[in-house]
Design a protein around this motif. Sequence first.
Motif, PDB file in Angstrom:
ATOM      1  N   LEU A 103       0.884  -1.171   0.000  1.00 34.89           N
ATOM      2  CA  LEU A 103       0.000   0.000   0.000  1.00 34.89           C
ATOM      3  C   LEU A 103       0.921   1.219   0.000  1.00 34.89           C
ATOM      4  N   ILE A 104       0.928   1.935  -1.111  1.00 31.88           N
ATOM      5  CA  ILE A 104       1.892   3.030  -1.280  1.00 31.88           C
ATOM      6  C   ILE A 104       1.138   4.347  -1.403  1.00 31.88           C
ATOM      7  N   PRO A 105       1.116   5.108  -0.290  1.00 32.15           N
ATOM      8  CA  PRO A 105       0.400   6.374  -0.343  1.00 32.15           C
ATOM      9  C   PRO A 105       1.052   7.317  -1.350  1.00 32.15           C
ATOM     10  N   ARG A 106       0.190   8.087  -2.038  1.00 32.80           N
ATOM     11  CA  ARG A 106       0.701   9.035  -3.026  1.00 32.80           C
ATOM     12  C   ARG A 106       0.395  10.457  -2.572  1.00 32.80           C
ATOM     13  N   TYR A 107       1.406  11.263  -2.699  1.00 36.28           N
ATOM     14  CA  TYR A 107       1.343  12.650  -2.239  1.00 36.28           C
ATOM     15  C   TYR A 107       1.221  13.617  -3.423  1.00 36.28           C
ATOM     16  N   THR A 108       2.081  13.399  -4.425  1.00 39.30           N
ATOM     17  CA  THR A 108       2.021  14.183  -5.663  1.00 39.30           C
ATOM     18  C   THR A 108       2.452  13.242  -6.787  1.00 39.30           C
ATOM     19  N   LYS A 109       2.252  13.657  -8.026  1.00 43.27           N
ATOM     20  CA  LYS A 109       2.718  12.852  -9.156  1.00 43.27           C
ATOM     21  C   LYS A 109       4.235  12.791  -9.191  1.00 43.27           C
ATOM     22  N   HIS A 110       4.866  13.654  -8.406  1.00 38.08           N
ATOM     23  CA  HIS A 110       6.332  13.732  -8.427  1.00 38.08           C
ATOM     24  C   HIS A 110       6.950  13.214  -7.134  1.00 38.08           C
ATOM     25  N   ASP A 111       6.188  12.434  -6.354  1.00 37.96           N
ATOM     26  CA  ASP A 111       6.834  11.793  -5.210  1.00 37.96           C
ATOM     27  C   ASP A 111       7.695  10.650  -5.747  1.00 37.96           C
ATOM     28  N   ASP A 112       8.236   9.802  -4.856  1.00 37.43           N
ATOM     29  CA  ASP A 112       9.295   8.911  -5.324  1.00 37.43           C
ATOM     30  C   ASP A 112       8.802   7.574  -5.863  1.00 37.43           C
ATOM     31  N   PHE A 113       7.478   7.418  -6.085  1.00 37.87           N
ATOM     32  CA  PHE A 113       6.964   6.176  -6.652  1.00 37.87           C
ATOM     33  C   PHE A 113       6.693   6.354  -8.137  1.00 37.87           C
TER      34      PHE A 113
END
Length: 142
Positions: A103-113
């Motif tokens: 489960l990988i939370p997303r913060y912005t389209k430019h976070d590290d995932f």
Amino acid sequence: MSECIFCKIINNEIPSRTVYEDDEVIAFLDITQVTPGHTLVLPKKHVADIFDYDKKLAEIVFSRIPKIARAIKQSDSTITGMNIINNNGLVAYQSVFHSHFHLIPRYTKHDDFKITFSDNSTSYTDDELDRLVTSIKEKMEV
Ligand code: 5GP
Ligand code: ZN
């Protein structure tokens, strides 16, 4: 399984930052924290990958995922989305062979995932796609 790192976590032989646990499922922070809050959800029963799940185990694990996902999302108002990833087999980048869901939370389209899907739709004829559908349906368990 004695040599399995996740079984060792489940058996409290090595520490983890556990965010959820019941008799059948555990969820703890992934050591790498691709993004903050990156969590692994897994059955306590040792199964290698998705191909080893029976219906009961699938119900047990999948039924927990939404509430764990919601708790992660609600823990930080800057989380705006989440990728849920399940790798199966070396070719699919599985590195720990005790099945688990990221489960990988997303913060912005430019976070590290990062994840990419190539569009190969023009590479296949209608006949080829129809044959694919037929051969998958033939193997579907009832
Ligand atoms: P996979 O590559 O199999 O989909 O994911 C395995 C995950 O397990 C990796 O993201 C890796 O960081 C995580 N991991 C490996 N060893 C440990 C550990 O000892 N503790 C925790 N919390 N995560 C681990
Ligand atoms: Zn295990």
